[in-house]
Design a protein around this motif. Sequence first.
Motif, short mmCIF file in Angstrom:
data_model
loop_
_atom_site.label_atom_id
_atom_site.label_comp_id
_atom_site.label_asym_id
_atom_site.label_seq_id
_atom_site.Cartn_x
_atom_site.Cartn_y
_atom_site.Cartn_z
N MET A 28 41.90 43.24 26.97
CA MET A 28 40.52 42.80 27.18
C MET A 28 40.45 41.33 27.60
SD MET A 28 38.77 45.44 27.02
CE MET A 28 37.10 44.85 27.06
N ALA A 29 41.48 40.56 27.27
CA ALA A 29 41.52 39.16 27.70
C ALA A 29 41.67 39.05 29.21
CB ALA A 29 42.66 38.42 27.00
N PHE A 30 42.22 40.10 29.85
CA PHE A 30 42.37 40.09 31.30
C PHE A 30 41.13 40.56 32.03
CE2 PHE A 30 46.92 40.22 30.20
CZ PHE A 30 47.33 39.15 30.96
N PHE A 31 40.14 41.08 31.31
CA PHE A 31 38.95 41.59 32.00
C PHE A 31 38.21 40.55 32.82
CE2 PHE A 31 34.40 42.57 32.15
CZ PHE A 31 34.47 43.65 33.00
N PRO A 32 38.02 39.33 32.34
CA PRO A 32 37.30 38.36 33.18
C PRO A 32 37.96 38.14 34.54
CG PRO A 32 37.38 37.56 30.95
CD PRO A 32 38.26 38.78 31.00
N SER A 33 39.28 38.16 34.58
CA SER A 33 39.95 37.99 35.87
C SER A 33 39.84 39.24 36.73
CB SER A 33 41.41 37.61 35.68
OG SER A 33 42.12 38.68 35.09
N MET A 34 39.69 40.41 36.10
CA MET A 34 39.54 41.65 36.86
C MET A 34 38.11 41.85 37.33
SD MET A 34 42.49 43.05 37.00
CE MET A 34 42.32 44.76 37.35
N SER A 35 37.16 41.20 36.68
CA SER A 35 35.75 41.45 37.00
C SER A 35 35.23 40.66 38.19
CB SER A 35 34.89 41.16 35.78
OG SER A 35 34.92 39.79 35.47
N ASN A 36 35.99 39.69 38.67
CA ASN A 36 35.47 38.93 39.82
C ASN A 36 35.77 39.67 41.12
OD1 ASN A 36 38.15 38.40 40.34
ND2 ASN A 36 38.07 36.28 39.67
N ALA A 38 37.06 38.59 43.87
CA ALA A 38 38.32 38.26 44.52
C ALA A 38 39.41 39.26 44.16
CB ALA A 38 38.76 36.85 44.14
N MET A 39 39.44 39.70 42.89
CA MET A 39 40.44 40.69 42.48
C MET A 39 40.16 42.04 43.14
SD MET A 39 43.16 41.30 40.81
CE MET A 39 43.43 40.00 39.66
N LYS A 40 38.89 42.38 43.28
CA LYS A 40 38.53 43.65 43.93
C LYS A 40 38.96 43.62 45.40
CE LYS A 40 34.67 46.79 44.44
NZ LYS A 40 33.27 47.03 44.16
N GLU A 41 38.75 42.50 46.07
CA GLU A 41 39.17 42.37 47.47
C GLU A 41 40.68 42.40 47.60
OE1 GLU A 41 37.39 38.87 49.08
OE2 GLU A 41 35.35 39.56 48.62
N LEU A 42 41.38 41.78 46.66
CA LEU A 42 42.84 41.77 46.70
C LEU A 42 43.41 43.18 46.54
CD1 LEU A 42 45.49 40.06 46.68
CD2 LEU A 42 45.26 40.04 44.20
N THR A 43 42.92 43.92 45.56
CA THR A 43 43.45 45.27 45.34
C THR A 43 43.08 46.20 46.49
OG1 THR A 43 41.52 45.82 43.99
CG2 THR A 43 43.51 45.12 42.85
N SER A 44 41.87 46.10 46.98
CA SER A 44 41.48 46.98 48.08
C SER A 44 42.25 46.62 49.35
CB SER A 44 39.98 46.92 48.33
OG SER A 44 39.59 45.65 48.77
N PHE A 66 37.38 48.16 38.69
CA PHE A 66 37.66 47.50 37.42
C PHE A 66 36.67 46.38 37.10
CE2 PHE A 66 42.17 49.00 38.02
CZ PHE A 66 42.06 49.98 37.06
N THR A 67 35.71 46.13 37.97
CA THR A 67 34.69 45.15 37.65
C THR A 67 33.68 45.70 36.65
OG1 THR A 67 33.34 45.81 39.55
CG2 THR A 67 34.92 44.02 39.89
#
Length: 115
Positions: A28-36, A38-44, A66-67
């Motif tokens: 759950m500590a990693f959720f803030p970095s997954m919710s932005n 930029a992470m969605k654009e990187l994975t897609s 994952f956002t």
Amino acid sequence: MIRLHIKLNQKGALVWSAVLLALLLGFMAFFPSMSNDAMKELTSGKLQSLPQSILSVIGFDSFPDFTDIKVYYGYIMQYVNMALAVYALLMGLNWYLKEENEGPLNICFLSQEHA
């Protein structure tokens, strides 16, 4: 008999609970970095570079978003459930081995006289 085994293994259960809690908090500590975004654009972007046939084989026809906290929590719960399954397996094997080594089995379906 089950209550006796639970009392005997209380310390191990507390340790496993602490490990599971730490695992859950770590994820759950990693959720803030997954919710932005930029992470969605990187994975897609990474997934779009792979051929569609490979994506369908590994089950990534539609990549989860994952956002959303519910999707992310559902994803990490599979790891928590695997850890719980391992703990349940260890407890069951320990109970069986303890009964096997310390005396006759009291379980009807494992007794040879009821076979």
